[in-house]
Design a protein around this motif. Structure first.
Motif, PDB file in Angstrom:
ATOM      1  N   GLY A  88       0.826  -1.204   0.000  1.00 43.12           N
ATOM      2  CA  GLY A  88       0.000   0.000   0.000  1.00 43.12           C
ATOM      3  C   GLY A  88       0.854   1.245   0.000  1.00 43.12           C
ATOM      4  O   GLY A  88       0.684   2.133   0.840  1.00 43.12           O
ATOM      5  N   GLY A 119       0.914   3.803  -1.745  1.00 40.72           N
ATOM      6  CA  GLY A 119       0.194   5.058  -1.904  1.00 40.72           C
ATOM      7  C   GLY A 119       0.823   5.971  -2.928  1.00 40.72           C
ATOM      8  O   GLY A 119       1.906   5.710  -3.459  1.00 40.72           O
ATOM      9  N   ASP A 141       0.458  -1.485  -4.736  1.00 39.96           N
ATOM     10  CA  ASP A 141      -0.800  -0.777  -4.495  1.00 39.96           C
ATOM     11  C   ASP A 141      -1.863  -1.302  -5.452  1.00 39.96           C
ATOM     12  O   ASP A 141      -1.536  -1.840  -6.517  1.00 39.96           O
ATOM     13  CB  ASP A 141      -0.632   0.735  -4.669  1.00 39.96           C
ATOM     14  N   ASP A 178      -4.331   0.824  -6.468  1.00 39.93           N
ATOM     15  CA  ASP A 178      -4.887   2.022  -7.098  1.00 39.93           C
ATOM     16  C   ASP A 178      -3.980   2.503  -8.233  1.00 39.93           C
ATOM     17  O   ASP A 178      -2.797   2.781  -8.030  1.00 39.93           O
ATOM     18  CB  ASP A 178      -5.035   3.136  -6.046  1.00 39.93           C
ATOM     19  N   SER A 216      -2.359   5.997  -7.755  1.00 42.29           N
ATOM     20  CA  SER A 216      -1.266   5.945  -6.773  1.00 42.29           C
ATOM     21  C   SER A 216      -0.006   5.372  -7.414  1.00 42.29           C
ATOM     22  O   SER A 216       1.098   5.888  -7.197  1.00 42.29           O
ATOM     23  CB  SER A 216      -1.670   5.088  -5.569  1.00 42.29           C
ATOM     24  N   LYS A 251       1.759  -3.299  -9.371  1.00 42.31           N
ATOM     25  CA  LYS A 251       0.298  -3.263  -9.206  1.00 42.31           C
ATOM     26  C   LYS A 251      -0.156  -4.561  -8.527  1.00 42.31           C
ATOM     27  O   LYS A 251       0.229  -5.657  -8.927  1.00 42.31           O
ATOM     28  CB  LYS A 251      -0.369  -3.125 -10.583  1.00 42.31           C
ATOM     29  N   CYS A 304       3.717  -1.996   6.316  1.00 43.61           N
ATOM     30  CA  CYS A 304       2.386  -1.593   5.874  1.00 43.61           C
ATOM     31  C   CYS A 304       1.757  -0.637   6.877  1.00 43.61           C
ATOM     32  O   CYS A 304       1.886  -0.821   8.086  1.00 43.61           O
ATOM     33  CB  CYS A 304       1.492  -2.830   5.717  1.00 43.61           C
ATOM     34  N   ASN A 338      -9.330   3.071  -0.393  1.00 45.58           N
ATOM     35  CA  ASN A 338      -8.424   1.958  -0.064  1.00 45.58           C
ATOM     36  C   ASN A 338      -7.352   2.369   0.941  1.00 45.58           C
ATOM     37  O   ASN A 338      -6.750   1.523   1.590  1.00 45.58           O
ATOM     38  CB  ASN A 338      -7.752   1.424  -1.335  1.00 45.58           C
ATOM     39  N   GLU A 339      -7.110   3.678   1.085  1.00 41.32           N
ATOM     40  CA  GLU A 339      -6.139   4.157   2.058  1.00 41.32           C
ATOM     41  C   GLU A 339      -6.731   4.255   3.461  1.00 41.32           C
ATOM     42  O   GLU A 339      -6.001   4.187   4.455  1.00 41.32           O
ATOM     43  CB  GLU A 339      -5.620   5.544   1.651  1.00 41.32           C
TER      44      GLU A 339
END
Length: 298
Positions: free
Chosen positions: A103, A105, A126, A128, A131, A153, A176, A225-226
């Motif tokens: 993640g 970001g 991530d 997204d 991101s 990804k 994380c 998602n964050e």
């Protein structure tokens, strides 16, 4: 803060403004007489972050899209330093240490601090697309991150390690900052509380009028998602522990931030259930705030 944290003595606003002049219009004088910023102003927070990263971490460029999480740099640095202390248990040189930031970001804060402070290499994952695109831009536009940071990804949002850690991939550690809340409404309520508290503190300091709480969603950004996932932080970490069994031969230490101390007992129970060889809780403190991360290995 950690004794190696570059931010333990506060923000040298004059020096930061020299490194990043765009910060200067956002500097205000607190009631104490010290230079500060309005932490209820998202633009001011973003400018401060940019100045910190350019001044302390050898960056030439840092930016995040509107609406994405703008992390507090000092607290994030403490997590990196805590991992460095954990890795002293292993006989490794910094050049051989490779981390996975789950993640990562749009802000890529952990790879930035880890690569420039300790010369570690990082993979950031991530779910997204925006991101990933922004993190890749940060990696490509900074000399200090050259050959130190790449982004992958996570194509399956139900997975954490699977699909990101390849069968022949090796990592010294994973890290994380998990989604904290259980739902979007809970995340917004938490954001409003945080904004309200900051506004009250701002009023006490005499640095301006109270910011309207109705703008809470603007003051503290973050994508879904964050900020939240089904089951919240505890469910996410327990899923991470379960998945770590599948890649236990690829990773030396698994680590994850834990926001609520009440979650530690069930997390330790899960780690023991999956027969990890070691489990540690590393406490961190920033002012009156206490945080921690959990670490386990097989």
């Amino acid at each position: 803060m950690h004794p190696r944290n570059l931010h333990k003595n506060g923000y040298p606003m004059d020096a930061l403004c020299q490194s990043f002049p765009a910060l200067k219009p956002f500097v205000v004088r607190a009631k104490s007489g010290n230079a500060s910023i309005d932490f209820t102003n998202p633009n001011a927070v973003k400018m401060l972050n940019t100045a910190l990263l350019l001044h302390y971490y050898q960056l030439q460029y840092w930016d995040i899209p509107d609406g994405y999480l703008c992390p507090p740099v000092p607290g994030r640095a403490d997590y990196i330093h805590g991992i460095a202390d954990l890795l002293k248990l292993s006989e490794r040189s910094d050049e051989t240490i490779r981390g996975l930031d789950v993640g990562v970001g749009a802000n890529a804060i952990y790879p930035i601090i880890g690569a420039t402070t300790y010369n570690w290499t990082f993979v950031g994952s991530d779910v997204d697309d925006k991101s990933i695109k922004n993190a890749k831009a940060i990696a490509s536009k900074n000399r200090a991150l050259a050959n130190k940071f790449s982004v992958r990804k996570q194509a399956d949002s139900t997975c954490i390690f699977n699909g990101v850690i390849k069968s022949d991939g090796r990592f010294t550690f994973t890290m994380c900052n998990p989604p904290f809340h259980k739902s979007a409404s809970e995340a917004l309520a938490g954001t409003r509380r945080k904004t309200s508290n900051l506004a009250r503190n701002k009023q006490k300091r005499g640095s301006g009028n109270q910011a309207p709480v109705k703008n809470a969603n603007l003051n503290f950004a973050g994508q879904a998602n964050e900020l939240w996932c089904e089951g919240g932080e505890l469910a996410f970490i327990q899923r991470m522990i379960k998945e770590s069994v599948d890649v236990k031969d690829n990773v030396e230490w698994f680590t994850c931030l834990v926001s609520k101390s009440a979650h530690l007992k069930p997390i330790k129970t899960s780690i023991n259930y999956y027969q990890a060889a070691q489990c540690k809780v590393v406490e961190m403190g920033q002012g009156s705030k206490v945080s921690r991360f959990v670490a386990w290995k097989f």
